[in-house]
Scaffold this motif. Structure first.
Motif, PDB file in Angstrom:
ATOM      1  N   ALA A  58      -3.474 -11.109 -21.202  1.00 47.92           N
ATOM      2  CA  ALA A  58      -4.508 -11.786 -21.876  1.00 47.92           C
ATOM      3  C   ALA A  58      -4.827 -12.913 -21.898  1.00 47.92           C
ATOM      4  CB  ALA A  58      -5.739 -10.739 -22.730  1.00 47.92           C
ATOM      5  N   THR A  59      -3.617 -13.128 -22.897  1.00 49.42           N
ATOM      6  CA  THR A  59      -3.113 -15.144 -23.185  1.00 49.42           C
ATOM      7  C   THR A  59      -2.591 -15.913 -21.709  1.00 49.42           C
ATOM      8  OG1 THR A  59      -1.171 -14.077 -23.101  1.00 49.42           O
ATOM      9  CG2 THR A  59      -2.089 -14.125 -25.056  1.00 49.42           C
ATOM     10  N   GLY A  60      -2.654 -15.369 -20.605  1.00 45.99           N
ATOM     11  CA  GLY A  60      -2.681 -16.029 -19.531  1.00 45.99           C
ATOM     12  C   GLY A  60      -1.663 -16.089 -19.259  1.00 45.99           C
ATOM     13  N   SER A  61      -0.658 -15.260 -19.318  1.00 43.72           N
ATOM     14  CA  SER A  61       0.750 -15.452 -18.647  1.00 43.72           C
ATOM     15  C   SER A  61       0.357 -14.873 -17.629  1.00 43.72           C
ATOM     16  CB  SER A  61       1.196 -13.467 -19.527  1.00 43.72           C
ATOM     17  OG  SER A  61       1.967 -14.256 -20.708  1.00 43.72           O
ATOM     18  N   GLU A  62       1.671 -15.633 -16.518  1.00 42.52           N
ATOM     19  CA  GLU A  62       1.706 -15.388 -14.998  1.00 42.52           C
ATOM     20  C   GLU A  62       2.443 -13.851 -14.880  1.00 42.52           C
ATOM     21  OE1 GLU A  62       3.149 -17.638 -10.800  1.00 42.52           O
ATOM     22  OE2 GLU A  62       3.686 -17.895 -12.733  1.00 42.52           O
ATOM     23  N   ALA A  63       2.058 -13.477 -13.639  1.00 38.60           N
ATOM     24  CA  ALA A  63       2.748 -11.602 -13.652  1.00 38.60           C
ATOM     25  C   ALA A  63       3.782 -11.734 -12.644  1.00 38.60           C
ATOM     26  CB  ALA A  63       2.487 -10.708 -13.640  1.00 38.60           C
ATOM     27  N   LEU A  64       4.561 -11.508 -12.515  1.00 35.34           N
ATOM     28  CA  LEU A  64       5.236 -11.063 -11.726  1.00 35.34           C
ATOM     29  C   LEU A  64       5.549  -9.555 -11.220  1.00 35.34           C
ATOM     30  CD1 LEU A  64       7.674 -11.451  -8.571  1.00 35.34           C
ATOM     31  CD2 LEU A  64       9.245 -11.329 -10.020  1.00 35.34           C
ATOM     32  N   VAL A  65       4.806  -9.139 -10.004  1.00 40.60           N
ATOM     33  CA  VAL A  65       4.740  -7.820  -9.458  1.00 40.60           C
ATOM     34  C   VAL A  65       5.346  -7.423  -7.914  1.00 40.60           C
ATOM     35  CG1 VAL A  65       3.351  -5.718  -8.479  1.00 40.60           C
ATOM     36  CG2 VAL A  65       2.203  -7.952 -10.151  1.00 40.60           C
ATOM     37  N   THR A 102       0.436  -0.947  -0.034  1.00 43.31           N
ATOM     38  CA  THR A 102       0.180  -0.038  -0.063  1.00 43.31           C
ATOM     39  C   THR A 102       0.488   1.219   0.153  1.00 43.31           C
ATOM     40  OG1 THR A 102      -1.428  -1.274   1.302  1.00 43.31           O
ATOM     41  CG2 THR A 102      -1.687   1.332   0.885  1.00 43.31           C
ATOM     42  N   ASN A 103       1.852   0.815   0.901  1.00 43.01           N
ATOM     43  CA  ASN A 103       3.215   2.131   1.013  1.00 43.01           C
ATOM     44  C   ASN A 103       3.410   2.438  -0.487  1.00 43.01           C
ATOM     45  OD1 ASN A 103       1.484   2.478   3.315  1.00 43.01           O
ATOM     46  ND2 ASN A 103       3.435   1.870   4.272  1.00 43.01           N
ATOM     47  N   SER A 104       3.960   1.508  -1.059  1.00 42.31           N
ATOM     48  CA  SER A 104       4.699   1.481  -2.405  1.00 42.31           C
ATOM     49  C   SER A 104       3.912   2.274  -3.317  1.00 42.31           C
ATOM     50  CB  SER A 104       5.009   0.382  -2.931  1.00 42.31           C
ATOM     51  OG  SER A 104       5.671  -0.403  -2.175  1.00 42.31           O
ATOM     52  N   ARG A 105       4.524   3.385  -3.618  1.00 37.48           N
ATOM     53  CA  ARG A 105       3.664   4.246  -5.030  1.00 37.48           C
ATOM     54  C   ARG A 105       3.594   3.999  -6.284  1.00 37.48           C
ATOM     55  NH1 ARG A 105       6.457  10.503  -4.123  1.00 37.48           N
ATOM     56  NH2 ARG A 105       7.878   9.369  -4.447  1.00 37.48           N
ATOM     57  N   LEU A 106       4.897   3.289  -7.049  1.00 36.11           N
ATOM     58  CA  LEU A 106       4.580   2.684  -7.980  1.00 36.11           C
ATOM     59  C   LEU A 106       4.985   1.509  -8.073  1.00 36.11           C
ATOM     60  CD1 LEU A 106       4.182   4.079 -11.005  1.00 36.11           C
ATOM     61  CD2 LEU A 106       6.814   4.238 -10.896  1.00 36.11           C
ATOM     62  N   ALA A 107       4.669   0.281  -8.818  1.00 33.63           N
ATOM     63  CA  ALA A 107       5.191  -0.862  -8.582  1.00 33.63           C
ATOM     64  C   ALA A 107       5.367  -1.330 -10.421  1.00 33.63           C
ATOM     65  CB  ALA A 107       3.796  -1.620  -8.833  1.00 33.63           C
ATOM     66  N   THR A 108       6.314  -2.385 -10.589  1.00 34.46           N
ATOM     67  CA  THR A 108       6.923  -2.775 -11.947  1.00 34.46           C
ATOM     68  C   THR A 108       6.170  -4.245 -11.279  1.00 34.46           C
ATOM     69  OG1 THR A 108       9.302  -1.772 -11.406  1.00 34.46           O
ATOM     70  CG2 THR A 108       8.635  -3.307 -12.690  1.00 34.46           C
ATOM     71  N   SER A 167       6.560  -2.714 -16.729  1.00 35.02           N
ATOM     72  CA  SER A 167       5.625  -2.242 -17.348  1.00 35.02           C
ATOM     73  C   SER A 167       5.626  -1.422 -16.211  1.00 35.02           C
ATOM     74  CB  SER A 167       4.121  -2.294 -17.274  1.00 35.02           C
ATOM     75  OG  SER A 167       4.645  -2.552 -18.791  1.00 35.02           O
ATOM     76  N   HIS A 168       5.289   0.343 -15.343  1.00 36.63           N
ATOM     77  CA  HIS A 168       5.580   0.207 -14.073  1.00 36.63           C
ATOM     78  C   HIS A 168       4.554   1.351 -13.859  1.00 36.63           C
ATOM     79  CE1 HIS A 168       9.495   0.215 -14.181  1.00 36.63           C
ATOM     80  NE2 HIS A 168       9.830   0.378 -15.485  1.00 36.63           N
ATOM     81  N   LEU A 169       3.410   0.755 -13.201  1.00 33.23           N
ATOM     82  CA  LEU A 169       2.190   1.151 -12.975  1.00 33.23           C
ATOM     83  C   LEU A 169       1.903   1.029 -11.125  1.00 33.23           C
ATOM     84  CD1 LEU A 169       0.706  -2.352 -14.903  1.00 33.23           C
ATOM     85  CD2 LEU A 169       1.706   0.046 -16.108  1.00 33.23           C
ATOM     86  N   PRO A 170       1.312   2.489 -10.504  1.00 32.24           N
ATOM     87  CA  PRO A 170       0.448   1.820  -9.727  1.00 32.24           C
ATOM     88  C   PRO A 170      -0.710   1.201  -9.229  1.00 32.24           C
ATOM     89  CG  PRO A 170      -0.680   3.986 -11.248  1.00 32.24           C
ATOM     90  CD  PRO A 170       0.210   3.512 -11.909  1.00 32.24           C
ATOM     91  N   LEU A 171      -1.036   0.853  -8.635  1.00 33.33           N
ATOM     92  CA  LEU A 171      -1.090  -0.649  -7.745  1.00 33.33           C
ATOM     93  C   LEU A 171      -2.530   0.127  -7.514  1.00 33.33           C
ATOM     94  CD1 LEU A 171       0.685  -3.473  -9.652  1.00 33.33           C
ATOM     95  CD2 LEU A 171      -0.803  -2.302 -10.930  1.00 33.33           C
ATOM     96  N   LEU A 172      -3.435  -0.864  -7.358  1.00 27.33           N
ATOM     97  CA  LEU A 172      -4.698  -0.773  -5.754  1.00 27.33           C
ATOM     98  C   LEU A 172      -4.514  -2.429  -5.518  1.00 27.33           C
ATOM     99  CD1 LEU A 172      -6.885   0.623  -4.319  1.00 27.33           C
ATOM    100  CD2 LEU A 172      -8.643  -0.256  -5.892  1.00 27.33           C
ATOM    101  N   LEU A 173      -4.465  -2.158  -3.637  1.00 23.79           N
ATOM    102  CA  LEU A 173      -4.746  -3.576  -3.375  1.00 23.79           C
ATOM    103  C   LEU A 173      -6.063  -3.643  -2.406  1.00 23.79           C
ATOM    104  CD1 LEU A 173      -3.365  -6.276  -2.032  1.00 23.79           C
ATOM    105  CD2 LEU A 173      -2.644  -4.635   0.381  1.00 23.79           C
TER     106      LEU A 173
END
Length: 210
Positions: A69-76, A20-26, A38-44
């Motif tokens: 969209a094709t089902g790739s797993e993601a690491l944030v 929550t305290n991290s302003r921008l995620a990768t 991609s560098h993105l603001p995220l909501l938990l």
């Protein structure tokens, strides 16, 4: 993530607080075109799923969302405070000289398989929650209702949202736990006196008996 036992953070409340305290995620994923980040603001949303669910959006022009969209797993990746640690801060160095520089830091990794969506009303709710989160505490917070409806509808057509239920959550709190108490106190003292706000923030996470 390389995660020595001494640095492992398993407290879900602490992990969520750092997210929550991290302003921008990768966000990193691998698809037909190889690795993408991609560098993105995220909501938990902490109470959705075992470890919570992350929400965010891409510009539709960003091809990264197509991999998801094709089902790739993601690491944030959520990076917390970090600081260089000098061996000269260790009192034990004066005794034997056996010390080298290192780096202390806090980081959280979340993994899962995102669901991509472009429903306008769902996107509108997501943008509303994101803006409310980041506008909180401002004297005159902006809300999504401040924008003309037709203008906002046009902007919504230019983005793609995603929900990522967290299936694996890891935290690394590297705070000199592998050093003797006297050295940890030396690190705590020097970080606390630093002009670097990230270094001072690390101090607040160090469990030192004052």
């Amino acid at each position: 993530m390389y995660l020595p036992a001494a640095f492992r953070q398993d407290d879900l409340t602490e992990l969520h607080r750092q997210i929550t305290n991290s302003r921008l995620a990768t966000l990193v994923s691998h698809g037909p075109g190889g690795l993408q980040a991609s560098h993105l603001p995220l909501l938990l949303v902490a109470d959705e799923g075992k470890y919570g669910t992350l929400y965010g959006h891409f510009a539709k022009a960003n091809p990264h969302w197509c991999d998801l969209a094709t089902g790739s797993e993601a690491l944030v990746i959520f990076n917390g405070p970090d600081a260089y640690i000098s061996p000269s801060w260790y009192p034990s160095k004066a005794e034997h000289g056996k010390a080298v520089p290192t780096w202390n830091y806090i980081a959280v990794h979340a993994q899962g398989q995102p669901e991509v969506f472009d429903d306008p009303e769902r996107l509108r709710r997501l943008l509303g929650r994101l803006s409310d989160h980041h506008e909180a505490g401002r004297p005159h917070p902006w809300t999504i209702d401040d924008a003309p409806r037709d203008y906002l509808d046009h902007r919504l057509r230019a983005i793609v949202g995603f929900a990522l239920p967290i299936q694996r959550l890891e935290g690394n709190w590297k705070l000199s736990q592998n050093r003797p108490d006297v050295d940890r106190r030396g690190v705590w003292k020097e970080l606390g006196a630093s002009s670097d706000e990230h270094a001072r923030e690390l101090v607040r996470h160090m469990a030192i008996d004052h």
